[in-house]
Design a protein around this motif. Structure first.
Motif, PDB file in Angstrom:
ATOM      1  N   LEU A  30       0.819  -1.212   0.000  1.00 46.23           N
ATOM      2  CA  LEU A  30       0.000   0.000   0.000  1.00 46.23           C
ATOM      3  C   LEU A  30       0.851   1.259   0.000  1.00 46.23           C
ATOM      4  N   CYS A  31       1.910   1.272   0.795  1.00 46.84           N
ATOM      5  CA  CYS A  31       2.812   2.435   0.802  1.00 46.84           C
ATOM      6  C   CYS A  31       3.492   2.609  -0.552  1.00 46.84           C
ATOM      7  N   ALA A  32       3.910   1.511  -1.147  1.00 42.23           N
ATOM      8  CA  ALA A  32       4.574   1.592  -2.455  1.00 42.23           C
ATOM      9  C   ALA A  32       3.615   2.120  -3.518  1.00 42.23           C
ATOM     10  N   ARG A  33       2.373   1.646  -3.495  1.00 45.97           N
ATOM     11  CA  ARG A  33       1.394   2.132  -4.472  1.00 45.97           C
ATOM     12  C   ARG A  33       1.124   3.618  -4.282  1.00 45.97           C
ATOM     13  N   TRP A  34       0.973   4.061  -3.023  1.00 46.61           N
ATOM     14  CA  TRP A  34       0.725   5.469  -2.773  1.00 46.61           C
ATOM     15  C   TRP A  34       1.919   6.304  -3.193  1.00 46.61           C
ATOM     16  N   TYR A  35       3.126   5.846  -2.868  1.00 50.56           N
ATOM     17  CA  TYR A  35       4.312   6.632  -3.188  1.00 50.56           C
ATOM     18  C   TYR A  35       4.536   6.704  -4.693  1.00 50.56           C
ATOM     19  N   LEU A  36       4.233   5.649  -5.413  1.00 50.13           N
ATOM     20  CA  LEU A  36       4.348   5.702  -6.872  1.00 50.13           C
ATOM     21  C   LEU A  36       3.343   6.674  -7.471  1.00 50.13           C
ATOM     22  N   ALA A  37       2.174   6.770  -6.878  1.00 54.02           N
ATOM     23  CA  ALA A  37       1.149   7.658  -7.414  1.00 54.02           C
ATOM     24  C   ALA A  37       1.356   9.112  -7.001  1.00 54.02           C
ATOM     25  N   HIS A  38       1.831   9.353  -5.754  1.00 54.24           N
ATOM     26  CA  HIS A  38       1.865  10.723  -5.246  1.00 54.24           C
ATOM     27  C   HIS A  38       3.222  11.163  -4.708  1.00 54.24           C
ATOM     28  N   GLY A  39       4.200  10.309  -4.687  1.00 48.49           N
ATOM     29  CA  GLY A  39       5.496  10.650  -4.107  1.00 48.49           C
ATOM     30  C   GLY A  39       6.285  11.658  -4.914  1.00 48.49           C
ATOM     31  N   HIS A  40       5.905  11.857  -6.152  1.00 48.64           N
ATOM     32  CA  HIS A  40       6.611  12.808  -7.010  1.00 48.64           C
ATOM     33  C   HIS A  40       6.221  14.251  -6.706  1.00 48.64           C
ATOM     34  N   CYS A  41       5.160  14.441  -5.936  1.00 49.78           N
ATOM     35  CA  CYS A  41       4.640  15.793  -5.709  1.00 49.78           C
ATOM     36  C   CYS A  41       5.617  16.638  -4.905  1.00 49.78           C
ATOM     37  N   ASP A  42       5.765  17.882  -5.355  1.00 53.08           N
ATOM     38  CA  ASP A  42       6.599  18.875  -4.684  1.00 53.08           C
ATOM     39  C   ASP A  42       5.824  20.192  -4.718  1.00 53.08           C
ATOM     40  N   GLY A  44       6.448  22.883  -6.130  1.00 52.26           N
ATOM     41  CA  GLY A  44       6.425  23.462  -7.471  1.00 52.26           C
ATOM     42  C   GLY A  44       5.415  22.804  -8.395  1.00 52.26           C
ATOM     43  N   ASP A  45       4.903  21.650  -7.981  1.00 50.42           N
ATOM     44  CA  ASP A  45       3.967  20.899  -8.828  1.00 50.42           C
ATOM     45  C   ASP A  45       2.505  21.196  -8.522  1.00 50.42           C
ATOM     46  N   LEU A  46       2.221  22.099  -7.611  1.00 53.09           N
ATOM     47  CA  LEU A  46       0.842  22.303  -7.173  1.00 53.09           C
ATOM     48  C   LEU A  46      -0.074  22.770  -8.300  1.00 53.09           C
ATOM     49  N   ARG A  47       0.412  23.579  -9.200  1.00 51.46           N
ATOM     50  CA  ARG A  47      -0.457  24.133 -10.236  1.00 51.46           C
ATOM     51  C   ARG A  47      -0.303  23.430 -11.588  1.00 51.46           C
ATOM     52  N   ARG A  48       0.554  22.445 -11.679  1.00 51.40           N
ATOM     53  CA  ARG A  48       0.750  21.763 -12.961  1.00 51.40           C
ATOM     54  C   ARG A  48      -0.349  20.733 -13.184  1.00 51.40           C
ATOM     55  N   ARG A  49      -1.017  20.816 -14.311  1.00 53.34           N
ATOM     56  CA  ARG A  49      -2.117  19.903 -14.610  1.00 53.34           C
ATOM     57  C   ARG A  49      -1.617  18.520 -15.040  1.00 53.34           C
ATOM     58  N   ASP A  50      -0.416  18.419 -15.559  1.00 50.89           N
ATOM     59  CA  ASP A  50       0.074  17.133 -16.055  1.00 50.89           C
ATOM     60  C   ASP A  50       0.492  16.191 -14.923  1.00 50.89           C
ATOM     61  N   LEU A  51       0.544  16.670 -13.692  1.00 53.07           N
ATOM     62  CA  LEU A  51       0.921  15.818 -12.561  1.00 53.07           C
ATOM     63  C   LEU A  51      -0.272  15.467 -11.686  1.00 53.07           C
ATOM     64  N   LEU A  53      -2.665  17.392 -10.444  1.00 51.17           N
ATOM     65  CA  LEU A  53      -3.010  18.395  -9.448  1.00 51.17           C
ATOM     66  C   LEU A  53      -2.648  17.938  -8.043  1.00 51.17           C
ATOM     67  N   CYS A  54      -1.376  17.917  -7.756  1.00 49.04           N
ATOM     68  CA  CYS A  54      -0.881  17.514  -6.440  1.00 49.04           C
ATOM     69  C   CYS A  54      -1.471  18.416  -5.362  1.00 49.04           C
ATOM     70  N   THR A  55      -1.734  17.841  -4.202  1.00 47.76           N
ATOM     71  CA  THR A  55      -2.311  18.593  -3.091  1.00 47.76           C
ATOM     72  C   THR A  55      -1.264  18.768  -1.990  1.00 47.76           C
ATOM     73  N   TYR A  56      -1.550  19.679  -1.068  1.00 45.15           N
ATOM     74  CA  TYR A  56      -0.638  19.904   0.066  1.00 45.15           C
ATOM     75  C   TYR A  56      -0.529  18.647   0.926  1.00 45.15           C
ATOM     76  N   ASP A  57      -1.642  17.941   1.104  1.00 48.71           N
ATOM     77  CA  ASP A  57      -1.613  16.716   1.902  1.00 48.71           C
ATOM     78  C   ASP A  57      -0.678  15.677   1.305  1.00 48.71           C
ATOM     79  N   GLN A  58      -0.695  15.538  -0.002  1.00 46.61           N
ATOM     80  CA  GLN A  58       0.197  14.576  -0.656  1.00 46.61           C
ATOM     81  C   GLN A  58       1.650  14.980  -0.478  1.00 46.61           C
ATOM     82  N   ILE A  59       1.937  16.269  -0.552  1.00 48.00           N
ATOM     83  CA  ILE A  59       3.307  16.742  -0.386  1.00 48.00           C
ATOM     84  C   ILE A  59       3.770  16.526   1.047  1.00 48.00           C
ATOM     85  N   GLU A  60       2.917  16.845   2.008  1.00 49.15           N
ATOM     86  CA  GLU A  60       3.294  16.707   3.413  1.00 49.15           C
ATOM     87  C   GLU A  60       3.400  15.251   3.843  1.00 49.15           C
ATOM     88  N   ASN A  61       2.610  14.358   3.263  1.00 44.16           N
ATOM     89  CA  ASN A  61       2.612  12.956   3.671  1.00 44.16           C
ATOM     90  C   ASN A  61       3.647  12.113   2.944  1.00 44.16           C
TER      91      ASN A  61
END
Length: 117
Positions: A30-42, A44-51, A53-61
């Motif tokens: 489960l951690c690996a699946r979540w990290y593959l889906a959302h671990g790339h978020c930073d 700088g990626d908050l407003r990029r549509r191609d990623l 739409l990363c959220t603050y929760d994903q970045i903090e977690n």
């Protein structure tokens, strides 16, 4: 019938242990699946549509999930080495029943995926 029960008796303890090892293995998957889906978020990626739409929760977690992934992976590997590697060497018993039931570590995650989707 008695011969079948005798043969199964050698496989039931390793199967039970591998099912118990499957619980932290489900956390690893489960951690690996979540990290593959959302671990790339930073940030700088908050407003990029191609990623996606990363959220603050994903970045903090993402840091917590990465630490949980590494720690639970190390725990699962330690359990498998102790049970499947050193256990047969120490007792002198064959490793075959333990290796045949090794895929059972994925059954708790498969049950979760089937029920929770």
């Amino acid at each position: 019938m008695r011969a079948a029960l005798t043969a199964l008796r050698g496989f039931l303890p390793p199967l039970a242990v591998h099912l118990l090892i499957g619980l932290p293995t489900a956390v690893v998957v489960l951690c690996a699946r979540w990290y593959l889906a959302h671990g790339h978020c930073d940030y700088g990626d908050l407003r990029r549509r191609d990623l996606g739409l990363c959220t603050y929760d994903q970045i903090e977690n993402s840091g917590f999930v990465l630490i949980a992934l590494v720690a639970s992976s190390a725990f699962v590997v330690l359990l498998l080495v102790l049970f499947d590697g050193l256990g047969p060497l120490r007792t002198g018993r064959p490793a075959r029943p333990r290796l045949l039931t090794l895929p059972a570590i994925l059954l708790p995650y498969a049950a979760y995926a089937a029920l929770a989707g």
